[in-house]
Scaffold this motif. Sequence first.
Motif, short mmCIF file in Angstrom:
data_model
loop_
_atom_site.label_atom_id
_atom_site.label_comp_id
_atom_site.label_asym_id
_atom_site.label_seq_id
_atom_site.Cartn_x
_atom_site.Cartn_y
_atom_site.Cartn_z
N HIS A 240 0.83 -1.21 0.00
CA HIS A 240 0.00 0.00 0.00
C HIS A 240 0.87 1.26 0.00
N TYR A 241 1.85 1.30 0.88
CA TYR A 241 2.73 2.46 0.97
C TYR A 241 3.53 2.65 -0.32
N SER A 242 3.98 1.55 -0.89
CA SER A 242 4.77 1.64 -2.12
C SER A 242 3.93 2.20 -3.27
N ARG A 243 2.67 1.82 -3.34
CA ARG A 243 1.78 2.36 -4.38
C ARG A 243 1.63 3.87 -4.21
N LEU A 244 1.46 4.32 -2.98
CA LEU A 244 1.33 5.76 -2.73
C LEU A 244 2.59 6.51 -3.16
N TYR A 245 3.73 5.95 -2.85
CA TYR A 245 5.01 6.57 -3.19
C TYR A 245 5.20 6.61 -4.70
N ARG A 246 4.92 5.50 -5.37
CA ARG A 246 5.06 5.43 -6.82
C ARG A 246 4.12 6.45 -7.50
N LYS A 247 2.91 6.54 -7.03
CA LYS A 247 1.93 7.47 -7.59
C LYS A 247 2.41 8.92 -7.44
N ALA A 248 3.00 9.24 -6.29
CA ALA A 248 3.51 10.60 -6.06
C ALA A 248 4.69 10.91 -6.96
N LEU A 249 5.58 9.93 -7.16
CA LEU A 249 6.71 10.12 -8.07
C LEU A 249 6.22 10.46 -9.47
N LYS A 250 5.20 9.76 -9.93
CA LYS A 250 4.65 10.01 -11.26
C LYS A 250 4.03 11.40 -11.34
N LYS A 251 3.31 11.80 -10.30
CA LYS A 251 2.68 13.12 -10.28
C LYS A 251 3.72 14.23 -10.32
N LYS A 252 4.87 13.98 -9.70
CA LYS A 252 5.94 14.98 -9.67
C LYS A 252 6.80 14.95 -10.92
N GLY A 253 6.49 14.01 -11.83
CA GLY A 253 7.26 13.92 -13.06
C GLY A 253 8.67 13.41 -12.87
N SER A 254 8.86 12.59 -11.87
CA SER A 254 10.20 12.06 -11.58
C SER A 254 10.60 11.02 -12.61
N GLY A 255 11.89 10.96 -12.92
CA GLY A 255 12.40 9.91 -13.80
C GLY A 255 12.70 8.64 -13.01
N ASP A 256 12.86 7.53 -13.73
CA ASP A 256 13.20 6.25 -13.10
C ASP A 256 12.24 5.89 -11.97
N VAL A 257 10.95 6.04 -12.23
CA VAL A 257 9.95 5.83 -11.19
C VAL A 257 10.03 4.43 -10.60
N GLU A 258 10.11 3.41 -11.46
CA GLU A 258 10.09 2.04 -10.95
C GLU A 258 11.34 1.73 -10.13
N ILE A 259 12.48 2.26 -10.55
CA ILE A 259 13.71 2.05 -9.77
C ILE A 259 13.59 2.71 -8.40
N LYS A 260 13.13 3.96 -8.40
CA LYS A 260 13.00 4.69 -7.14
C LYS A 260 11.95 4.06 -6.23
N ALA A 261 10.86 3.60 -6.83
CA ALA A 261 9.83 2.94 -6.03
C ALA A 261 10.36 1.64 -5.43
N GLY A 262 11.17 0.95 -6.19
CA GLY A 262 11.77 -0.28 -5.69
C GLY A 262 12.74 -0.02 -4.55
N GLN A 263 13.49 1.06 -4.66
CA GLN A 263 14.43 1.43 -3.59
C GLN A 263 13.68 1.81 -2.32
N TYR A 264 12.57 2.54 -2.51
CA TYR A 264 11.75 2.92 -1.36
C TYR A 264 11.17 1.68 -0.68
N GLU A 265 10.64 0.75 -1.48
CA GLU A 265 10.07 -0.47 -0.92
C GLU A 265 11.12 -1.26 -0.15
N LYS A 266 12.33 -1.32 -0.68
CA LYS A 266 13.42 -2.02 0.00
C LYS A 266 13.74 -1.36 1.33
N ARG A 267 13.83 -0.02 1.33
CA ARG A 267 14.13 0.70 2.58
C ARG A 267 13.02 0.50 3.60
#
Length: 206
Positions: A12-39
Amino acid sequence: MNDQAREKLIRHYSRLYRKALKKKGSGDVEIKAGQYEKRLREMLASSEFRRHNVYPTMNVPLIMAMCLELRDFGLSDAEIMAFTDVVFAGRRKLFDALIRIIDLLPGSFQIARKRNIRDHAKRVKDHSITYDTFIVSEDSVSYRISKCMYEEMFEAYGIRALCKIFCNTDTRSYEGLRRHVHFIRYSDLADGPYCHDEMRRKEQTK
């Protein structure tokens, strides 16, 4: 928390983070979301986090892991707090709508007053906040806090100033009650020695 509940929380938290990255126009969304999930997964499993995360009234893993990730990206505290606004945009939209409805009620001050009293009782019971004073009258509530486990947890992870994300929740709540509530935040623990708030029935300030 059992393994199933933990995995559900992480997803659930990872979905929220990924969604926010996309809204902010961040690059490498899946990589960053994966790093967040790992942390986040490592944080929930760590003895340090479990040592701090023992207070029923506190819910911090999403914000803690997010702040640490964004700090590693080089974002400033102001930028990190702005990012959290994006993460919680949907929830805050509903929250703000509820506050607007409460603000229309003649008893909005009493609703806010009772909320403060209930919150104080819960915090004292689980020892998540230490109140030096908590003074209630028919027309006001004021308190001074010298110890808060939000602040201590953020301090332990080297991001004390970012506990203001939680401090700002009260400010957002009470400043939205414009018709009958006058809220004053004199200081908070994010960047000072204590938190000192006062809420007064607005008629008393005219």
